[in-house]
Scaffold this motif. Sequence first.
Motif, short mmCIF file in Angstrom:
data_model
loop_
_atom_site.label_atom_id
_atom_site.label_comp_id
_atom_site.label_asym_id
_atom_site.label_seq_id
_atom_site.Cartn_x
_atom_site.Cartn_y
_atom_site.Cartn_z
N TRP A 1 2.05 6.97 2.24
CA TRP A 1 1.40 5.89 3.01
C TRP A 1 -0.05 6.29 3.29
CZ3 TRP A 1 0.25 5.76 8.51
CH2 TRP A 1 0.49 6.96 9.18
N SER A 2 -0.65 7.01 2.34
CA SER A 2 -1.99 7.56 2.53
C SER A 2 -3.05 6.48 2.79
CB SER A 2 -2.40 8.43 1.34
OG SER A 2 -2.30 7.71 0.14
N VAL A 3 -2.85 5.27 2.30
CA VAL A 3 -3.81 4.19 2.59
C VAL A 3 -3.85 3.94 4.10
CG1 VAL A 3 -4.28 1.73 2.28
CG2 VAL A 3 -3.58 3.11 0.33
N GLY A 4 -2.71 3.99 4.74
CA GLY A 4 -2.65 3.78 6.19
C GLY A 4 -2.98 5.02 6.98
N ALA A 5 -2.70 6.18 6.43
CA ALA A 5 -2.88 7.45 7.16
C ALA A 5 -4.28 8.02 7.03
CB ALA A 5 -1.87 8.48 6.66
N SER A 6 -5.11 7.44 6.19
CA SER A 6 -6.43 8.03 5.96
C SER A 6 -7.51 7.44 6.86
CB SER A 6 -6.82 7.85 4.49
OG SER A 6 -6.90 6.48 4.18
N ALA A 7 -7.15 6.54 7.74
CA ALA A 7 -8.12 5.96 8.67
C ALA A 7 -8.35 6.92 9.83
CB ALA A 7 -7.59 4.61 9.18
N ASN A 8 -9.14 6.51 10.81
CA ASN A 8 -9.33 7.35 11.98
C ASN A 8 -7.98 7.53 12.68
OD1 ASN A 8 -8.95 5.39 14.27
ND2 ASN A 8 -10.72 4.41 13.31
N TYR A 9 -7.92 8.49 13.56
CA TYR A 9 -6.64 8.87 14.17
C TYR A 9 -5.96 7.70 14.87
CZ TYR A 9 -3.18 11.23 17.01
OH TYR A 9 -2.01 11.60 17.59
N ILE A 10 -6.68 6.97 15.67
CA ILE A 10 -6.07 5.89 16.46
C ILE A 10 -5.54 4.80 15.55
CG2 ILE A 10 -6.50 4.10 18.18
CD1 ILE A 10 -8.59 6.06 19.37
N ASP B 1 0.79 -1.23 0.00
CA ASP B 1 0.00 0.00 0.00
C ASP B 1 0.82 1.28 0.00
OD1 ASP B 1 -2.33 -1.48 0.03
OD2 ASP B 1 -2.46 -1.50 2.21
N MET B 2 2.11 1.18 0.27
CA MET B 2 2.95 2.37 0.27
C MET B 2 3.72 2.48 -1.04
SD MET B 2 4.45 2.22 4.16
CE MET B 2 5.60 3.55 3.91
N PHE B 3 4.04 3.71 -1.44
CA PHE B 3 4.90 3.87 -2.60
C PHE B 3 5.82 5.07 -2.39
CE2 PHE B 3 0.92 5.97 -3.67
CZ PHE B 3 1.31 7.18 -4.21
N PHE B 4 6.85 5.14 -3.22
CA PHE B 4 7.92 6.13 -3.08
C PHE B 4 8.06 6.88 -4.40
CE2 PHE B 4 8.65 2.46 -0.44
CZ PHE B 4 8.91 3.02 0.81
N LEU B 5 8.06 8.22 -4.31
CA LEU B 5 8.21 9.06 -5.49
C LEU B 5 9.53 9.81 -5.39
CD1 LEU B 5 4.60 10.55 -5.65
CD2 LEU B 5 5.57 8.77 -7.12
N LEU B 6 10.32 9.73 -6.46
CA LEU B 6 11.61 10.40 -6.52
C LEU B 6 11.49 11.71 -7.29
CD1 LEU B 6 14.74 10.46 -6.22
CD2 LEU B 6 14.83 9.21 -8.40
N TYR B 7 12.01 12.78 -6.68
CA TYR B 7 12.08 14.08 -7.32
C TYR B 7 13.55 14.51 -7.33
CZ TYR B 7 7.06 14.32 -6.45
OH TYR B 7 5.72 14.06 -6.42
N THR B 8 13.99 15.05 -8.45
CA THR B 8 15.33 15.59 -8.58
C THR B 8 15.21 16.90 -9.34
OG1 THR B 8 15.80 14.51 -10.69
CG2 THR B 8 16.35 13.26 -8.70
N ARG B 9 16.32 17.56 -9.56
CA ARG B 9 16.26 18.78 -10.38
C ARG B 9 15.88 18.45 -11.82
NH1 ARG B 9 21.10 22.74 -8.18
NH2 ARG B 9 19.91 23.47 -6.38
N SER B 10 16.09 17.20 -12.25
CA SER B 10 15.68 16.78 -13.59
C SER B 10 14.17 16.59 -13.68
CB SER B 10 16.36 15.47 -13.97
OG SER B 10 17.75 15.61 -13.96
N ASN B 11 13.53 16.24 -12.58
CA ASN B 11 12.08 16.05 -12.54
C ASN B 11 11.53 16.65 -11.22
OD1 ASN B 11 13.42 13.75 -11.27
ND2 ASN B 11 11.39 12.87 -11.02
N PRO B 12 11.54 17.98 -11.11
CA PRO B 12 11.18 18.62 -9.84
C PRO B 12 9.70 18.58 -9.48
CG PRO B 12 11.62 20.28 -11.50
CD PRO B 12 11.97 18.96 -12.12
N THR B 13 8.82 18.39 -10.46
CA THR B 13 7.39 18.40 -10.14
C THR B 13 6.67 17.11 -10.51
OG1 THR B 13 6.89 19.41 -12.29
CG2 THR B 13 7.20 20.90 -10.41
N ASP B 14 7.32 16.27 -11.30
CA ASP B 14 6.71 15.01 -11.74
C ASP B 14 7.46 13.86 -11.08
OD1 ASP B 14 5.07 13.28 -13.11
OD2 ASP B 14 6.36 13.24 -14.88
#
Length: 164
Positions: free
Chosen positions: A131-140, A62-75
């Motif tokens: 990790w929005s799948v895990g972070a979007s549940a109730n607070y506890i 459910d988690m993923f990682f996005l890489l940003y560099t000066r070559s791809n600063p917004t995508d």
Amino acid sequence: MKLVLLILVVAIVGAYSAPVQDNSIYGDERWTIARDGEGRMHLVDLNPLEVEPETFFDPSADMFFLLYTRSNPTDGQRITYNVQSLGNFRRNGSTRVLIHGWTTSSMSTENVFTRNEFLAQGDHNVIAVDWSVGASANYITSRNRVSSAGQEVARFLDFLHSKR
């Protein structure tokens, strides 16, 4: 006299109709104020009487990682546990990791601002963890998932370090 009697009746009816909460079984810390990833404040019941069913959260899926560099600063380039997916990742460069908070995602305002600042200050690898799948549940529930999400981040960083 009628006004005094009316006030007395309203006070008595109000006293009997107001729900009484016995906090003795919950301790002094039943309620807290929590800030979400966008800075909004929420009143959170730490011991809810009715618990909503938990959705399943598997950090490795459910988690993923996005890489940003000066070559791809917004995508953001999605990177995985595969050397071929590392694309713009500079193996000898400095790396910064951003992890969003409760109820948000890797595209939260705070993450975007921080990412842009890192890239303006240096030629860094900036990795936004989602990790929005895990972070979007109730607070506890979300709070209880932080450890497993952190372990997944550590495992991914170990993978990146082994490929240097």
